[in-house]
Design a protein around this motif. Structure first.
Motif, PDB file in Angstrom:
ATOM      1  N   SER A   1      -6.855   7.061   7.490  1.00 27.75           N
ATOM      2  CA  SER A   1      -7.558   7.571   8.440  1.00 27.75           C
ATOM      3  C   SER A   1      -7.498   6.903   9.586  1.00 27.75           C
ATOM      4  O   SER A   1      -7.210   5.324   9.658  1.00 27.75           O
ATOM      5  N   PHE A   2      -7.991   7.289  10.679  1.00 30.78           N
ATOM      6  CA  PHE A   2      -8.278   6.511  12.165  1.00 30.78           C
ATOM      7  C   PHE A   2      -9.181   5.385  11.817  1.00 30.78           C
ATOM      8  O   PHE A   2      -9.027   4.203  12.301  1.00 30.78           O
ATOM      9  N   ASP A   3     -10.273   5.613  11.238  1.00 27.16           N
ATOM     10  CA  ASP A   3     -11.340   4.539  10.768  1.00 27.16           C
ATOM     11  C   ASP A   3     -10.703   3.563  10.022  1.00 27.16           C
ATOM     12  O   ASP A   3     -10.873   2.189  10.210  1.00 27.16           O
ATOM     13  N   THR A   4      -9.749   3.682   9.148  1.00 28.02           N
ATOM     14  CA  THR A   4      -9.192   2.739   8.386  1.00 28.02           C
ATOM     15  C   THR A   4      -8.308   1.821   9.210  1.00 28.02           C
ATOM     16  O   THR A   4      -8.278   0.698   9.044  1.00 28.02           O
TER      17      THR A   4
ATOM     18  N   ASP B   1      -3.028  10.419  12.995  1.00 25.17           N
ATOM     19  CA  ASP B   1      -3.371  10.554  11.507  1.00 25.17           C
ATOM     20  C   ASP B   1      -3.635  11.885  11.213  1.00 25.17           C
ATOM     21  O   ASP B   1      -2.966  12.752  11.831  1.00 25.17           O
ATOM     22  N   ALA B   2      -4.001  12.405  10.199  1.00 21.42           N
ATOM     23  CA  ALA B   2      -3.927  13.614   9.703  1.00 21.42           C
ATOM     24  C   ALA B   2      -4.711  14.648  10.367  1.00 21.42           C
ATOM     25  O   ALA B   2      -4.603  15.731  10.326  1.00 21.42           O
ATOM     26  N   GLU B   3      -5.836  14.152  11.026  1.00 20.56           N
ATOM     27  CA  GLU B   3      -6.657  15.079  12.069  1.00 20.56           C
ATOM     28  C   GLU B   3      -6.105  15.102  13.672  1.00 20.56           C
ATOM     29  O   GLU B   3      -6.623  15.621  14.406  1.00 20.56           O
ATOM     30  N   GLY B   4      -4.750  14.328  13.665  1.00 20.01           N
ATOM     31  CA  GLY B   4      -4.105  14.380  14.995  1.00 20.01           C
ATOM     32  C   GLY B   4      -4.604  13.490  15.814  1.00 20.01           C
ATOM     33  O   GLY B   4      -4.095  13.479  17.050  1.00 20.01           O
ATOM     34  N   MET B   5      -5.471  12.572  15.742  1.00 20.15           N
ATOM     35  CA  MET B   5      -5.927  11.340  16.341  1.00 20.15           C
ATOM     36  C   MET B   5      -4.820  10.542  16.529  1.00 20.15           C
ATOM     37  O   MET B   5      -4.005  10.085  15.503  1.00 20.15           O
TER      38      MET B   5
ATOM     39  N   ALA C   1       4.001   6.427   3.875  1.00 21.63           N
ATOM     40  CA  ALA C   1       2.619   6.696   4.172  1.00 21.63           C
ATOM     41  C   ALA C   1       2.553   7.879   5.367  1.00 21.63           C
ATOM     42  O   ALA C   1       1.773   8.227   5.448  1.00 21.63           O
ATOM     43  N   VAL C   2       3.777   8.039   5.900  1.00 17.95           N
ATOM     44  CA  VAL C   2       4.008   8.664   7.009  1.00 17.95           C
ATOM     45  C   VAL C   2       4.886   9.856   6.538  1.00 17.95           C
ATOM     46  O   VAL C   2       5.770   9.735   5.713  1.00 17.95           O
ATOM     47  N   ALA C   3       4.755  10.907   7.495  1.00 19.51           N
ATOM     48  CA  ALA C   3       5.949  12.005   7.447  1.00 19.51           C
ATOM     49  C   ALA C   3       6.579  12.267   8.894  1.00 19.51           C
ATOM     50  O   ALA C   3       5.575  12.078   9.748  1.00 19.51           O
ATOM     51  N   ILE C   4       7.782  12.542   8.778  1.00 20.12           N
ATOM     52  CA  ILE C   4       8.375  12.437  10.067  1.00 20.12           C
ATOM     53  C   ILE C   4       8.471  13.793  10.481  1.00 20.12           C
ATOM     54  O   ILE C   4       9.059  14.510   9.788  1.00 20.12           O
ATOM     55  N   ASP C   5       7.914  14.195  11.577  1.00 24.01           N
ATOM     56  CA  ASP C   5       8.001  15.676  12.136  1.00 24.01           C
ATOM     57  C   ASP C   5       8.930  15.854  13.178  1.00 24.01           C
ATOM     58  O   ASP C   5       8.467  15.550  14.421  1.00 24.01           O
ATOM     59  N   GLU C   6      10.181  16.042  12.915  1.00 23.12           N
ATOM     60  CA  GLU C   6      11.265  16.035  13.961  1.00 23.12           C
ATOM     61  C   GLU C   6      11.039  17.180  15.029  1.00 23.12           C
ATOM     62  O   GLU C   6      11.076  16.928  16.341  1.00 23.12           O
ATOM     63  N   ASP C   7      10.292  18.187  14.343  1.00 21.04           N
ATOM     64  CA  ASP C   7      10.188  19.656  15.512  1.00 21.04           C
ATOM     65  C   ASP C   7       9.087  19.180  16.530  1.00 21.04           C
ATOM     66  O   ASP C   7       9.270  19.325  17.692  1.00 21.04           O
ATOM     67  N   ALA C   8       7.914  18.295  15.988  1.00 21.79           N
ATOM     68  CA  ALA C   8       7.075  17.902  17.005  1.00 21.79           C
ATOM     69  C   ALA C   8       7.504  16.707  17.816  1.00 21.79           C
ATOM     70  O   ALA C   8       6.836  16.136  18.762  1.00 21.79           O
ATOM     71  N   GLY C   9       8.430  15.794  17.351  1.00 24.83           N
ATOM     72  CA  GLY C   9       8.896  14.509  17.560  1.00 24.83           C
ATOM     73  C   GLY C   9       7.620  13.630  17.589  1.00 24.83           C
ATOM     74  O   GLY C   9       7.481  12.654  18.392  1.00 24.83           O
TER      75      GLY C   9
ATOM     76  N   TYR D   1      -5.462  -0.175   2.873  1.00 19.94           N
ATOM     77  CA  TYR D   1      -4.886   1.156   2.933  1.00 19.94           C
ATOM     78  C   TYR D   1      -4.744   1.822   1.548  1.00 19.94           C
ATOM     79  O   TYR D   1      -5.028   2.856   1.515  1.00 19.94           O
ATOM     80  N   TYR D   2      -4.761   1.225   0.278  1.00 14.94           N
ATOM     81  CA  TYR D   2      -4.777   1.451  -0.816  1.00 14.94           C
ATOM     82  C   TYR D   2      -5.495   0.573  -1.672  1.00 14.94           C
ATOM     83  O   TYR D   2      -5.111  -0.035  -2.772  1.00 14.94           O
ATOM     84  N   PRO D   3      -6.863   0.611  -1.592  1.00 17.28           N
ATOM     85  CA  PRO D   3      -7.964  -0.351  -2.135  1.00 17.28           C
ATOM     86  C   PRO D   3      -7.741   0.086  -3.858  1.00 17.28           C
ATOM     87  O   PRO D   3      -8.187  -0.850  -4.356  1.00 17.28           O
ATOM     88  N   GLU D   4      -7.524   1.153  -4.163  1.00 19.63           N
ATOM     89  CA  GLU D   4      -7.626   1.501  -5.654  1.00 19.63           C
ATOM     90  C   GLU D   4      -6.321   0.686  -6.242  1.00 19.63           C
ATOM     91  O   GLU D   4      -6.081   0.680  -7.647  1.00 19.63           O
ATOM     92  N   ASP D   5      -5.327   0.316  -5.535  1.00 19.22           N
ATOM     93  CA  ASP D   5      -4.048  -0.373  -6.328  1.00 19.22           C
ATOM     94  C   ASP D   5      -4.472  -1.639  -6.446  1.00 19.22           C
ATOM     95  O   ASP D   5      -4.814  -2.504  -5.685  1.00 19.22           O
ATOM     96  N   GLU D   6      -3.437  -2.512  -7.674  1.00 21.37           N
ATOM     97  CA  GLU D   6      -3.482  -3.845  -7.915  1.00 21.37           C
ATOM     98  C   GLU D   6      -2.378  -4.204  -7.296  1.00 21.37           C
ATOM     99  O   GLU D   6      -1.303  -3.575  -7.602  1.00 21.37           O
ATOM    100  N   ILE D   7      -2.148  -5.242  -6.115  1.00 22.67           N
ATOM    101  CA  ILE D   7      -1.047  -5.506  -5.569  1.00 22.67           C
ATOM    102  C   ILE D   7      -0.698  -6.996  -6.122  1.00 22.67           C
ATOM    103  O   ILE D   7      -1.279  -7.777  -5.698  1.00 22.67           O
ATOM    104  N   ASN D   8       0.282  -7.274  -6.790  1.00 18.00           N
ATOM    105  CA  ASN D   8       0.947  -8.238  -7.122  1.00 18.00           C
ATOM    106  C   ASN D   8       1.822  -8.750  -6.226  1.00 18.00           C
ATOM    107  O   ASN D   8       3.188  -8.361  -6.034  1.00 18.00           O
ATOM    108  N   PRO D   9       1.668  -9.872  -5.287  1.00 13.75           N
ATOM    109  CA  PRO D   9       2.587 -10.513  -4.091  1.00 13.75           C
ATOM    110  C   PRO D   9       3.828 -10.823  -4.893  1.00 13.75           C
ATOM    111  O   PRO D   9       4.625 -11.121  -4.049  1.00 13.75           O
ATOM    112  N   GLU D  10       3.855 -11.337  -6.209  1.00 12.28           N
ATOM    113  CA  GLU D  10       5.110 -11.881  -6.635  1.00 12.28           C
ATOM    114  C   GLU D  10       5.965 -11.122  -7.296  1.00 12.28           C
ATOM    115  O   GLU D  10       7.038 -11.431  -7.869  1.00 12.28           O
ATOM    116  N   GLU D  11       5.646  -9.761  -7.224  1.00 14.22           N
ATOM    117  CA  GLU D  11       6.429  -8.838  -7.974  1.00 14.22           C
ATOM    118  C   GLU D  11       8.017  -8.709  -7.569  1.00 14.22           C
ATOM    119  O   GLU D  11       7.957  -8.870  -6.140  1.00 14.22           O
ATOM    120  N   GLU D  12       8.786  -8.597  -8.224  1.00 19.02           N
ATOM    121  CA  GLU D  12      10.319  -8.665  -7.650  1.00 19.02           C
ATOM    122  C   GLU D  12      10.666  -7.477  -6.959  1.00 19.02           C
ATOM    123  O   GLU D  12      11.128  -7.565  -6.129  1.00 19.02           O
TER     124      GLU D  12
END
Length: 170
Positions: free
Chosen positions: A118-121, A36-40, A102-110, A146-157
């Motif tokens: 967050s870890f708690d989420t 996560d962002a804090e390295g956990m 939701a992620v970034a690939i850090d090739e240098d750190a592997g 993960y994204y409680p502020e978004d309205e997610i329609n499961p039927e969207e094409e």
């Protein structure tokens, strides 16, 4: 988490698809750590989930670490009618999925870093047993955590054309 109609299957594990491989301009992150962002440490990336219609990876399948599982057992819900505590996850449910955007690939750190969840989420997120089929109902529930502020329609094409399914690198 399975569907009776196999024609509705949207997600496949990369290792199920003999004619698919990781694009040459991206590293194969299977076996890498997810932080996560804090390295956990969230867990180890076990597989990549591909949407065959989009012909791209949309989720990382993560085997979560023991600390996250322990933290998740502290999280429980109380059914209003019964007045008892019930754990969110059951024994053996040690995998979860994370949208590729939701992620970034850090090739240098592997490793792979998730700066937005967050870890708690992650600890409060419904997990599943390795190899279980991921259906749209699980995806929608997961994205709502993960994204409680978004309205997610499961039927969207264009369900997989959201910001959380666009790949990132650091």
């Amino acid at each position: 988490m399975s569907t009776n109609d196999k024609t509705n299957k949207r997600l496949y594990r990369l290792d199920e698809l003999s004619d698919y491989k990781v694009a040459s301009d991206y590293p194969d992150v299977r076996g890498w750590e997810l932080l996560d962002a804090e390295g956990m440490r969230i867990g180890k990336i076990d597989n990549l989930l591909v949407n065959k219609f989009e012909e791209r990876v949309v989720y990382l399948d993560v085997e979560v670490n023991e600390e996250l599982i322990k933290k998740g057992h502290e999280v429980f819900r109380t059914p209003a009618s019964e007045g008892i505590h019930e754990y969110l996850n059951k024994e053996g449910e040690d995998h979860l999925v994370v949208p590729i955007g939701a992620v970034a690939i850090d090739e240098d750190a592997g490793n792979v870093v998730c700066n937005t969840i967050s870890f708690d989420t992650f600890a409060q997120t419904n997990r599943y047993n390795k190899g279980a089929e991921i259906d749209r109902e699980y995806e929608v529930k997961l994205l709502a955590v993960y994204y409680p502020e978004d309205e997610i329609n499961p039927e969207e094409e264009d369900f997989y054309n959201r910001r959380y399914f666009n790949r990132n690198r650091s």
